[in-house]
Design a protein around this motif. Structure first.
Motif, PDB file in Angstrom:
ATOM      1  N   TYR A  17      -9.612 -18.856  27.703  1.00 32.44           N
ATOM      2  CA  TYR A  17     -10.533 -17.751  27.491  1.00 32.44           C
ATOM      3  C   TYR A  17     -11.794 -17.966  28.333  1.00 32.44           C
ATOM      4  N   ALA A  21     -13.172 -15.474  31.194  1.00 31.73           N
ATOM      5  CA  ALA A  21     -14.477 -14.854  30.942  1.00 31.73           C
ATOM      6  C   ALA A  21     -15.470 -15.214  32.044  1.00 31.73           C
ATOM      7  N   ALA A 104     -10.739 -11.648  26.829  1.00 31.07           N
ATOM      8  CA  ALA A 104     -11.939 -11.852  27.639  1.00 31.07           C
ATOM      9  C   ALA A 104     -12.466 -10.521  28.170  1.00 31.07           C
ATOM     10  N   ALA A 108     -15.925  -8.503  26.737  1.00 30.23           N
ATOM     11  CA  ALA A 108     -17.001  -8.214  27.684  1.00 30.23           C
ATOM     12  C   ALA A 108     -17.228  -6.715  27.865  1.00 30.23           C
TER      13      ALA A 108
END
Length: 120
Positions: A17, A21, A104, A108
């Motif tokens: 992750y 990210a 991710a 976001a």
């Protein structure tokens, strides 16, 4: 050192992750890739198999996006992916990528995770 502070002690999912990210653009609008034509991806993104994708062919476009999301770095994301195409394809694309990539991106960019409303 506490066990949780040791990077080797982190669960594999957390490491994946964090990797995905860390590559994300600051905003979806930063995705400035082409919307049409043939795109050739660099070797560090697609080291074997298909490297040229025709964006006007839906299956090839989806293959390109899957590959770049999984293997591309930050610069690859912003130069190879197109904001409008990513958003349009996301409902299907999200089912074809790994949970870590999907989470991710949706963490976001909550607009990607928004449920699609059906017309009555």
């Amino acid at each position: 050192m506490e066990p949780s502070a040791d990077p080797a002690a982190r669960p594999a999912g957390a490491v994946l992750y964090a990797r995905y990210a860390g590559r994300l653009p600051a905003a979806l609008e930063k995705l400035a890739g082409p919307a049409h034509g043939v795109v050739e991806v660099p070797l560090h993104v697609a080291w074997s198999g298909l490297r040229a994708y025709d964006l006007d062919r839906p299956r090839l476009r989806m293959g390109l996006y899957r590959t770049v999301l999984a293997e591309g770095g930050h610069e690859d994301l912003v130069t190879l992916l197109n904001h409008d195409l990513l958003v349009a394809q996301w409902p299907v694309l999200r089912t074809l990528i790994s949970r870590h990539v999907r989470t991710a991106w949706e963490d976001a960019f909550p607009e990607l995770a928004a449920p699609v409303s059906s017309a009555a």
